[in-house]
Design an enzyme around this catalytic site. Sequence first.
Site, PDB file in Angstrom:
ATOM      1  N   ASP A 100      52.826  33.464  25.258  1.00  0.00           N
ATOM      2  CA  ASP A 100      52.141  34.893  26.606  1.00  0.00           C
ATOM      3  C   ASP A 100      53.438  34.507  27.343  1.00  0.00           C
ATOM      4  O   ASP A 100      53.899  35.229  28.015  1.00  0.00           O
ATOM      5  CB  ASP A 100      51.052  33.252  27.720  1.00  0.00           C
ATOM      6  CG  ASP A 100      50.085  33.282  27.557  1.00  0.00           C
ATOM      7  OD1 ASP A 100      49.553  34.058  27.227  1.00  0.00           O
ATOM      8  OD2 ASP A 100      49.484  32.688  28.497  1.00  0.00           O
ATOM      9  N   GLY A 164      43.646  30.932  36.826  1.00  0.00           N
ATOM     10  CA  GLY A 164      45.504  30.787  37.087  1.00  0.00           C
ATOM     11  C   GLY A 164      46.074  32.733  37.376  1.00  0.00           C
ATOM     12  O   GLY A 164      45.421  33.905  36.895  1.00  0.00           O
TER      13      GLY A 164
HETATM   14  P1  AMP Z   1      39.318  34.304  35.293  1.00  0.00           P
HETATM   15  O1  AMP Z   1      40.460  32.934  35.670  1.00  0.00           O
HETATM   16  O2  AMP Z   1      40.013  35.692  34.837  1.00  0.00           O
HETATM   17  O3  AMP Z   1      38.136  34.269  34.314  1.00  0.00           O
HETATM   18  O4  AMP Z   1      39.281  33.900  37.244  1.00  0.00           O
HETATM   19  C1  AMP Z   1      38.183  32.977  37.248  1.00  0.00           C
HETATM   20  C2  AMP Z   1      38.319  33.414  39.029  1.00  0.00           C
HETATM   21  O5  AMP Z   1      37.090  34.538  39.114  1.00  0.00           O
HETATM   22  C3  AMP Z   1      37.510  32.421  39.545  1.00  0.00           C
HETATM   23  O6  AMP Z   1      37.488  32.213  40.839  1.00  0.00           O
HETATM   24  C4  AMP Z   1      36.258  33.571  39.563  1.00  0.00           C
HETATM   25  O7  AMP Z   1      35.580  33.028  41.277  1.00  0.00           O
HETATM   26  C5  AMP Z   1      36.518  34.620  39.884  1.00  0.00           C
HETATM   27  N1  AMP Z   1      35.620  35.537  40.045  1.00  0.00           N
HETATM   28  C6  AMP Z   1      34.479  36.095  39.339  1.00  0.00           C
HETATM   29  N2  AMP Z   1      33.919  36.494  40.069  1.00  0.00           N
HETATM   30  C7  AMP Z   1      34.223  36.962  41.804  1.00  0.00           C
HETATM   31  C8  AMP Z   1      33.278  37.950  42.915  1.00  0.00           C
HETATM   32  N3  AMP Z   1      32.817  38.512  42.148  1.00  0.00           N
HETATM   33  N4  AMP Z   1      34.345  37.684  43.613  1.00  0.00           N
HETATM   34  C9  AMP Z   1      35.075  36.857  43.991  1.00  0.00           C
HETATM   35  N5  AMP Z   1      36.357  36.241  42.719  1.00  0.00           N
HETATM   36  C10 AMP Z   1      35.492  36.014  40.892  1.00  0.00           C
END
Ligand code: AMP
Length: 347
Positions: A100, A164
């Site tokens: 990373d 993150g």
């Molecule tokens: P990741 O670590 O990339 O899977 O992202 C996770 C984050 O994405 C979490 O805080 C979720 O709340 C956010 N997330 C996923 N879908 C949405 C959405 N439609 N609107 C706002 N935040 C989102």
Amino acid sequence: MTLAKGLIERIGEAGGDAPDHTAALQRIMESVDLEDLGAIGHRVVHGGSLFSEPTLIDDEVVATIEGLVPLAPLHNPAALSGIAVTRKLLPEVPQVAVFDTAFHQSIPPEGVTYAIDAGLAAAWQIRRYGFHGTSHAYVARETAALLGRPPQETNVITLHLGNGASACAVRGGRSVATSMGMSPLPGLVMGTRSGDIDPTVIFHLHRVAGLSIEEIERSLTRSAGLQGLAGANDMREVERRRAEGDPAATLAFAVYCRRIKEHVGAYLAILGHTDAITFTAGIGENSPTVRSTALHGLSALGIEIDESRNNRGDRIISPDNARVAVCVVPTDEELEIAEETRAALRP
Ligand code: AMP
């Protein structure tokens, strides 16, 4: 092309999917066709200053990654147990470590050096390393492709906003600045991590509030960020409560977006000129409100968002004549790890 995908979560936790990493990997291997497996790519969070590219794993590489555990005590041990298990179960399959931190090894010394006692820094490997490198590299390249530009002549500010979160300034395909540091704790506000704070907060919590170092670490990594401010680490929940007028969620959202804007401004200055600003990961890909709030009021810098494009979920969400393209590019760290693994095996 992805043939199969899966997720094993909360390993070793009560009610989790597997009691340990060996059992978790055994379940994965039972569910995929191992016949034509050409290689295994491992995501390793911390490569220190020693790894600037994907590296074929042998005993020496494993020992070097073990030596980096003090720098990443929360992250590297899991990768090491994954590597140990797959090497034991599939000894004939080449394995590659994809770090990373590797993409950020191109940041110049003035961008990674903390202005602390230089002797201490050298003795204890204290410097900025940066993380989410596979995501920033992939997304910057995809942005250039989206704009029909050669990646080596394209500047991009990439905003990886997931659980993150980190920002990166990419000049011609190379990282020149990033917001995470020696660890993934500093920089942007995250789901449960604080991002940037004055280090004196730690002395104060220890000396005045009487918290132990372990308690402070737990607080800043697990009970801070959106969780600490709004009591929810999920941005959807924060946005829902904000829409209902909840003051804590409103402040959390504002702090979150302002921190992004501060980094965009800093990285514009570092790059001198950017072709694009790209949002990615769970929040970056899915929250039009975060995107428009974080970049609000920057039209004097050539940064504008077309709200109908933004709300529709277009890939390019700036107006046609904008000086800076604002883009939304889904990240794909697994694909990038697979491609880097393949590249590392080429003679
Ligand atoms: P990741 O670590 O990339 O899977 O992202 C996770 C984050 O994405 C979490 O805080 C979720 O709340 C956010 N997330 C996923 N879908 C949405 C959405 N439609 N609107 C706002 N935040 C989102």
